[in-house]
Design an enzyme around this catalytic site. Structure first.
Site, PDB file in Angstrom:
ATOM      1  N   HIS A  51     -24.474  43.847 -14.122  1.00  0.00           N
ATOM      2  CA  HIS A  51     -25.906  43.771 -13.811  1.00  0.00           C
ATOM      3  C   HIS A  51     -26.110  43.045 -12.484  1.00  0.00           C
ATOM      4  O   HIS A  51     -25.153  42.532 -11.891  1.00  0.00           O
ATOM      5  CB  HIS A  51     -26.697  43.118 -14.943  1.00  0.00           C
ATOM      6  N   HIS A  71     -27.740  40.282 -11.418  1.00  0.00           N
ATOM      7  CA  HIS A  71     -27.889  38.843 -11.201  1.00  0.00           C
ATOM      8  C   HIS A  71     -26.789  38.320 -10.284  1.00  0.00           C
ATOM      9  O   HIS A  71     -25.631  38.757 -10.357  1.00  0.00           O
ATOM     10  CB  HIS A  71     -27.876  38.092 -12.526  1.00  0.00           C
ATOM     11  N   ASP A  89     -24.917  35.722 -10.066  1.00  0.00           N
ATOM     12  CA  ASP A  89     -23.665  35.173 -10.585  1.00  0.00           C
ATOM     13  C   ASP A  89     -22.734  36.252 -11.129  1.00  0.00           C
ATOM     14  O   ASP A  89     -21.616  35.950 -11.566  1.00  0.00           O
ATOM     15  CB  ASP A  89     -23.925  34.093 -11.642  1.00  0.00           C
ATOM     16  N   HIS A  90     -23.154  37.513 -11.046  1.00  0.00           N
ATOM     17  CA  HIS A  90     -22.291  38.633 -11.420  1.00  0.00           C
ATOM     18  C   HIS A  90     -22.060  39.585 -10.240  1.00  0.00           C
ATOM     19  O   HIS A  90     -20.931  40.009 -10.005  1.00  0.00           O
ATOM     20  CB  HIS A  90     -22.902  39.399 -12.596  1.00  0.00           C
ATOM     21  N   HIS A 122     -31.347  42.257 -21.169  1.00  0.00           N
ATOM     22  CA  HIS A 122     -31.173  41.084 -20.311  1.00  0.00           C
ATOM     23  C   HIS A 122     -31.668  41.422 -18.907  1.00  0.00           C
ATOM     24  O   HIS A 122     -32.415  40.656 -18.300  1.00  0.00           O
ATOM     25  CB  HIS A 122     -29.702  40.684 -20.290  1.00  0.00           C
ATOM     26  N   ASP A 137     -23.717  40.038 -19.698  1.00  0.00           N
ATOM     27  CA  ASP A 137     -24.647  39.114 -20.347  1.00  0.00           C
ATOM     28  C   ASP A 137     -25.428  39.782 -21.480  1.00  0.00           C
ATOM     29  O   ASP A 137     -26.517  39.331 -21.842  1.00  0.00           O
ATOM     30  CB  ASP A 137     -25.629  38.534 -19.317  1.00  0.00           C
ATOM     31  N   HIS A 148     -19.628  34.869 -19.718  1.00  0.00           N
ATOM     32  CA  HIS A 148     -19.715  33.407 -19.577  1.00  0.00           C
ATOM     33  C   HIS A 148     -18.935  32.694 -20.682  1.00  0.00           C
ATOM     34  O   HIS A 148     -18.763  33.225 -21.782  1.00  0.00           O
ATOM     35  CB  HIS A 148     -21.177  32.939 -19.655  1.00  0.00           C
TER      36      HIS A 148
END
Length: 301
Positions: free
Chosen positions: A99, A101, A103-104, A156, A178, A217
């Site tokens: 996805h 975001h 942090d990905h 998400h 996530d 995570h």
């Protein structure tokens, strides 16, 4: 004009996200520190290298054992990925983005710049940096001789994809970003309880029970604390908490779990169970999902 403003807004949001996540990493593990050790899961047909990133993220280098072709899942730390590619002497050809975001997906464009060869960047959301291969539900691709199926799991984010990877010898792994965590699920930022129910209790639950689950995570202990709050007498949860505490004491990853295990302890995959519905004060699985997520959003162990 609107399109230009949207692009500018996305750039500003991505930059703010980068600063936030990098500051969190610096605070928690330092400049060169890692939240977990690097580990490998190897079979004759495939290898998964677990690569920690940022404060609690995981990246995954998937390697075909026979061809040495590789793909990387969510390469937010490109330098770490390239070092692993060099150490394993593999041919990296694909980026599998779950996805958008930061942090990905925040490392995609830098990885494209740093790597000496072209890369196919997969995902289902135009907000993903470097995207050049848009995918949808049931699309298929190959990593050498490994088969990959794309599972569309919006909630998400509206463009979330899980990647189900199989080998000819029976290895079955799913990379869930996530959407599905060990003992939990992602927040419903851009979706509904019905969508998460479909993702967890229809799509992912229908995978073979021995499918290994690699999530985005290291949230296991936090999630299991909430799971125990929901089902205080569930022995599977109690045993997993003790196991996870031992793993985290040595900074060892708690991934992967299996689909069967998640069905036995994850409250968000157990919304049809009377004990979970009783806790949520609901009798409908989707309303139970919504109630659990609302409570979990503010839950303190």
């Amino acid at each position: 004009m609107l399109s230009l403003w949207s692009r500018l807004r996305n750039v500003l949001l991505q930059n703010a996200s980068a600063v936030y996540f990098q500051a969190q990493k610096l605070r928690s593990v330092g400049i060169r520190g890692m939240h977990s050790s690097v580990e490998d899961l190897k079979t004759e047909a495939m290898q998964v290298k677990i690569l920690p990133a940022l404060q609690d993220n995981y990246m995954y280098l998937i390697i075909c054992g026979s061809t040495r072709e590789a793909a990387i899942v969510d390469p937010v730390s490109p330098e770490t990925v390239l070092q692993a590619v060099k150490n394993e002497n593999v041919n990296l050809t694909k980026v599998l983005t779950t996805h958008h975001h930061w942090d990905h997906a925040g490392g995609n464009e830098k990885l494209l710049q740093l790597y000496a060869f072209p890369l196919e960047v997969y995902g289902a959301d135009n907000r993903i940096g470097g995207l050049n291969c848009m995918v949808k539900q049931d699309d298929r691709l190959k990593i050498g001789n490994l088969d990959v199926t794309c599972l569309f799991t919006p909630c998400h984010t509206s463009g979330h994809i899980c990647y189900y990877v199989q080998s000819a010898t029976g290895d079955r792994y799913v990379f869930t970003g996530d959407t599905l965590f060990q003992g939990g699920c992602g927040r419903f930022f851009e979706g509904t309880a019905e969508q998460m129910f479909d993702a967890l209790c229809k799509q992912l639950s229908s995978l073979p029970d021995d499918t290994k689950v690699f999530c985005g995570h290291e949230y296991t202990l936090q999630n299991m604390s909430y799971a125990l709050h929901v089902e205080p007498h569930n022995e599977n949860i109690l045993k997993r908490i003790e196991w996870a505490k031992l793993r985290r004491a040595t900074k060892s990853p708690t991934v992967p779990s299996t689909i069967a295990q998640e069905k036995s302890w994850n409250p968000f995959m157990r919304v049809h169970e009377p004990s979970v519905q009783k806790h949520a004060k609901q009798t409908d699985p989707i309303r139970t999902m919504a109630s659990l997520r609302k409570e979990k959003d503010t839950f303190k162990a």
